[in-house]
Design an enzyme around this catalytic site. Sequence first.
Site, PDB file in Angstrom:
ATOM      1  CE  LYS A 170      -1.679   1.244  -3.907  1.00 16.24           C
ATOM      2  NZ  LYS A 170      -0.838   0.035  -4.154  1.00 16.24           N
ATOM      3  CB  SER A 197      -0.929  -0.024   1.214  1.00 14.68           C
ATOM      4  OG  SER A 197      -1.780   1.101   1.236  1.00 14.68           O
ATOM      5  CE1 TYR A 248      -0.127   4.454  -6.121  1.00 12.31           C
ATOM      6  CE2 TYR A 248       0.339   5.850  -4.233  1.00 12.31           C
ATOM      7  CZ  TYR A 248       0.620   4.735  -4.990  1.00 12.31           C
ATOM      8  OH  TYR A 248       1.639   3.887  -4.613  1.00 12.31           O
TER       9      TYR A 248
END
Length: 319
Positions: free
Chosen positions: A195, A158, A191
């Site tokens: 994650k 992550s 993004y």
Amino acid sequence: MPKKSISEADLVDLRGKVAIVTGGNTGIGYATIQMLARKGAKVYMAARDEGRATAAIKQLQSEDIKDGSVHWHKLDLSDPRAAHKSAEEFLRKEQRLDILVNNAASSGTPPFSLTRDGLLDIMVTNHISPFAFTEALLPLQVTTAKEPGADVRIVNVSSMVHSRIKATSFATKDVFAKDYGSSFGGVMDNYGTTKLANILHVKALQTRLNTQSIPITCISLHPGSVHSTGSSSVIGSIPYIGFAAKYLASALLGSWRSGAATVAFAAAGKDVAVQREQYQGAYLVPTAVIGTPSKYALDGRLQNELYESTERFIKEMGL
């Protein structure tokens, strides 16, 4: 962040063990594969481009992988159907799978678009396809976990960027299709949402495995800020400094090896084997330290919504 040194000496003996590392032809994945192979593992580099993977494998061999071996396995994360097919092909190759590292990810270079299933492309690449890949491989990992002395692990790479996201729900498809835009902040939010999904996935999966008394350890982590193609492209999206991105990335970010240390520890660390319960569902930060993710990553309702929604999406695709 707290730091400590992690080397191959901190990893368990992996001779006779099989591992998959996705996206391993460069960056953190490359260095992770190297560390696992040097402990004797048979490692599959799961990547889309055969030419790049083959070149990377030759480079790894030239740098010495000791008793281990590295093999290319085709994996395309742009479509969950392709990811599922890749898993099925792997099941025909191997009789065991001890380690799965979901490392491959898109950094989120704009413009973003919707896939044919109406899902944001970066969410598909970074979460939904890895989820489909993991689910399809899970029966083999469950079988492996039943063997005497087994130590089966699933690792999601992550990022601390997940902490930007203040999620309220993952119950509906529109959340997985939302595009925050092409500004630097929008790129980070797109993004970061993927994650956050990586962490929620691990925690929900660990809960389900524990309920069934299946001894598989699931870990998510932030590997640190590492100089890679992805990080360079993210820095390049910052207004006015795109032209200097590769120079800034090189100066400000760590090496592949430094990022891989926490990943390799999650995948094969001796401490994890000894203190399995402590690491089940854990979130690690550099270097190989148990950290605390955002309160949204710890939200049990969001964990279940994310898992159930993603299951629904892949079932709708006929997987």
